[in-house]
Design an enzyme around this catalytic site. Structure first.
Site, PDB file in Angstrom:
ATOM      1  N   HIS A  41     -45.519 -48.314  26.790  1.00 45.18           N
ATOM      2  CA  HIS A  41     -45.605 -49.759  26.569  1.00 45.18           C
ATOM      3  C   HIS A  41     -46.631 -50.435  27.470  1.00 45.18           C
ATOM      4  CE1 HIS A  41     -44.393 -53.186  24.413  1.00 45.18           C
ATOM      5  NE2 HIS A  41     -43.124 -52.892  24.229  1.00 45.18           N
ATOM      6  N   ASP A  88     -48.457 -51.826  22.170  1.00 47.90           N
ATOM      7  CA  ASP A  88     -47.413 -52.774  21.812  1.00 47.90           C
ATOM      8  C   ASP A  88     -46.912 -52.447  20.411  1.00 47.90           C
ATOM      9  OD1 ASP A  88     -47.585 -54.304  24.196  1.00 47.90           O
ATOM     10  OD2 ASP A  88     -49.483 -55.101  23.431  1.00 47.90           O
TER      11      ASP A  88
END
Lengths: 418, 327
Positions: free
Chosen positions: A388, A392
């Site tokens: 992450h 995204d």
């Protein structure tokens, strides 16, 4: 013409200063090189100092009777010629600019023995400390500062039974602090952790601790792919000598999807993200208690048949323990064939330092509603784990949608095997 | 108290010991009438006469050998090597005889000799007048090697060396002779051989060194203090045997250690200091042990630029100390 300084010479070993007993010249006098200009007295010798230049005496800096150190200026001269450059080659220490430490974090995780010991003795979570050392390194002083300002950063670990008094840390924790549940009972078997198992463990820990994982799963309808593969598989094994697996098709589709979404084909490098040009797909191959991750290099440039052959060869090599380091290097993204084990959903740990891993689950026949009617379709789940920091949901969603579309459109007319 | 230079402290200690104990005598090249080439024995010939201040031939092996023999017979010789560089012909006497006599004779004999020699560079002395020779002797149990850094330490340690019942090599930095001056008590005092001395208290980095480099480090420390870098400086004073407890304490204090010598880096005293720290202080170390030393070339060059390149100086110390502090 130029102005030159005449300095107190070293008039013997161990002599560090000299006294001007008398000047033999006065300001404005014209002197030639090597003419005596002054008498100098040291505690070892009495000597005449010759001029280093030809020119005119400008200023007698040191007065008669004055004691000056070796190297200090005795007088200045206007010279006719360019004198010898008397400037000392000083070593200029490279100055650190003030924001040096802020931008560079390369040594943030380089812990010195002192830092590790203090952190362990005081239950300090090092990741929460800002390092003031070179490259963001956490120094012993940084930790000592945190200790003295405790308990603001100290982390309460729930499993504290083994060391009940955190307020009074022992200077050196010993092995006997082990918690009771790790003790060995009769009949238990102790398996030493070595070699590949150890490497796997270390990689998994690094990946899981460092990378903030996030997960997404889509399902794809691969009915057409299944029928196509069933159509050609017997002929394929006859002509090529090895199995045509579904996995090869998935790898091809992933390579194509990565070409379109290179964001997923990248790696986190602390202060930057490196997007790889080459699409080298790591594939997980399990052999009993070991897990190997050989690499199919430039998968986007290979045909399905080429990929199928490579998957076959790499797994053969893995089974026969013939994989070389070369075989396992350079992976940029991992495709994991969890479907082989019958799994229909899993959450993979990213193959550090890659940015994502795709789990291709088992293809199962399921009732699916198409145009308000039930249909028996071959469905597969594609589970993606993503870093992450790098990625995204948006880009990963698009990647999976594209992949799904590619797979659902793989059929007898669209597939190019060779 | 009187302000005394480093070399005056040598002369004072010699004179006071000769007055205190008539067994103390001096021998060496030009130590008598001339008072030594550096003037370390100035006035002693006139005061004590030719039987206590002996001019010898240019034979270092004899200076050491005669001294050792006299010492075994109960005298307290102070032998001077004109330059430490010239000690090499006497190495056999020093290592094979002086260092080993007590052990070999099972304590029946001992050799209470002091051998003084000026060492060190930065004086445009080139090859034969600039060397540091301490590491040649620093793995010979039976010997002690003292290398003081201040006039105060010179007086107290030279007296201790002369009174010591075993051989002591006493190396004096020739550049320090007239460079360093400080208040030295007029009364009699001795300083312990084998004990290091904290010359500056600090909390950021530890510098361990000896001889003239102590001053370079102190000067650098004053400059760095303006930047908020607080250096702890330990002066070894005795480089063999080393004061392990003091080294461990100083290294553990900050965990960042810089070792300085003007000797060639490889095989120097500070290599042994580094080993002691590595053996004892792992879990206190916060940075790799750092060394600042002369390059591994055969000798101090004569050309001023090259000599500057070779020699440790305050600027080099400052840079190394800052690097370590920033690590």
């Amino acid at each position: 013409m130029g102005t030159e300084n005449i300095t107190m010479p070293q008039l013997g070993e161990s002599v560090t200063e000299g006294t001007i007993s008398s000047w033999l010249v006065k300001e404005g006098d014209k002197v030639t090189k090597y003419d005596p200009i002054a008498e100098v007295l040291t505690d070892k010798v009495n000597a005449e100092v010759p001029s280093s230049f030809s020119g005119i005496i400008k200023e007698l800096v040191a007065k008669e009777g004055e004691t000056i150190s070796v190297g200090e200026i005795m007088c200045t001269m206007e010279t006719e010629e360019k004198g010898i450059d008397q400037k000392e080659a000083t070593i200029e220490p490279p100055r650190n600019n003030s924001d040096f430490n802020k931008s560079d974090e390369t040594s943030k995780k380089r812990y010195s023995p002192a830092v590790l010991r203090l952190a362990q003795e005081n239950d300090i979570e090092l990741t929460q400390i800002n390092g003031t050392g070179k490259g963001g390194r956490i120094t012993r002083k940084d930790v000592e500062r945190v200790i003295s300002s405790k308990p603001s950063v100290s982390k309460d670990v729930p499993n504290q039974q083994s060391s009940p008094s955190i307020s009074n840390p022992k200077p050196h924790r010993t092995v006997s602090d082990e918690s009771p549940d790790t003790s060995i009972n009769t009949g238990d078997m102790e398996i030493p952790v070595t070699g590949v198992r150890k490497a796997i463990a270390e990689n998994m820990v690094i990946s899981k601790q460092e990378i903030p994982h996030a997960w997404m799963t889509v399902e794809a309808d691969v009915t057409d792919l299944v029928s196509y593969r069933n159509l050609v598989k017997n002929e394929f094994i006859h002509s090529e000598g090895f199995n045509l697996t579904y996995f090869a098709f998935f790898i091809k589709a992933v390579a194509q999807a990565l070409k379109k979404f290179p964001e997923l084909n990248s790696t986190w490098q602390h202060d930057k993200i490196i997007q790889r040009k080459a699409i080298n797909l790591s594939i997980a191959v399990a052999v009993e208690d070991k897990l190997f991750v050989p690499v199919i290099k430039n998968a986007d440039e290979k045909t399905i048949k080429g990929i199928a052959r490579e998957v076959y060869e790499l797994s053969e090599k893995a089974k026969n323990h013939k994989l070389t380091t070369e075989d396992m290097q350079g992976g940029t993204f991992t495709v994991n064939n969890t479907g082989t084990f019958g799994s229909i959903h899993s959450m993979g740990i990213i193959n550090h330092p890659q940015a994502a891993i795709l789990q291709v689950e088992s293809i199962v026949k399921r009732p699916v509603i198409i145009d308000n009617m039930f249909a028996a379709r071959d469905m597969v789940n594609l589970s993606l784990s993503l870093d992450h920091r790098v990625l995204d949901g948006l880009v990963c969603g698009r990647f999976l949608a594209y992949l799904k579309e590619k797979l659902e459109n793989m059929n007898e007319t669209s597939i190019q095997m060779f | 108290m009187a302000v005394m230079s480093y070399i005056q402290a040598v002369t004072t200690a010699l004179r006071e010991e000769m007055l205190r104990d008539e067994k103390v005598f001096i021998l060496g090249e030009d130590v008598g009438k001339k008072g030594g080439v550096f003037r370390a024995t100035e006035g002693l010939f006139d005061e004590f006469g030719e039987y206590r201040v002996l001019d010898t031939p240019l034979t270092e092996s004899a200076i050491a050998g005669v001294g050792i023999g006299a010492a075994m017979y109960g005298m307290r010789p102070v032998a001077e090597m004109q330059f430490a560089d010239f000690i090499m012909p006497a190495v056999n006497q020093i290592i094979s005889e002086a260092a080993k006599t007590r052990y070999r004779s099972n304590n029946d004999w001992n050799v209470p000799i002091t051998i003084r020699a000026p060492y060190g560079g930065g004086v445009h002395g080139a090859l034969y007048h600039s060397q540091s020779v301490e590491s040649v002797f620093a793995n010979q149990p039976g010997l002690k090697i003292v290398m003081p850094s201040t006039p105060y330490d010179v007086k107290g340690l030279l007296k201790a060396a002369i009174r010591d019942n075993d051989p002591v090599l006493f190396f004096e930095h020739k550049r320090a002779y007239r460079l360093l001056k400080e208040d030295v008590p007029e009364e009699d005092y001795v300083l312990p051989i084998g004990k290091a001395d904290v010359k500056r208290e600090g909390s950021d980095i530890t510098v361990i060194t000896y001889g003239l480099c102590v001053h370079f480090a102190l000067q650098a420390a004053e400059k760095l203090a303006e930047e908020g870098i607080d250096a702890h400086i330990l002066d070894l004073r005795t480089v063999y045997p080393l004061d392990k407890a003091a080294i461990i304490e100083a290294a553990s204090k900050t965990g960042k250690v810089l070792l300085i010598t003007e000797d060639n880096k490889e095989g120097s005293i500070i290599g042994e200091v580094a080993a002691i720290i590595a053996e004892n202080c792992l879990f206190d170390l916060d940075a790799p042990i750092m060394r600042l030393a002369g390059p591994d070339v055969p000798a101090m060059p004569y050309a001023p630029t090259m000599e500057r390149y070779f020699m440790v100086n305050p600027e080099k110390c400052e840079k190394a100390m800052r690097d370590l502090a920033e690590f």
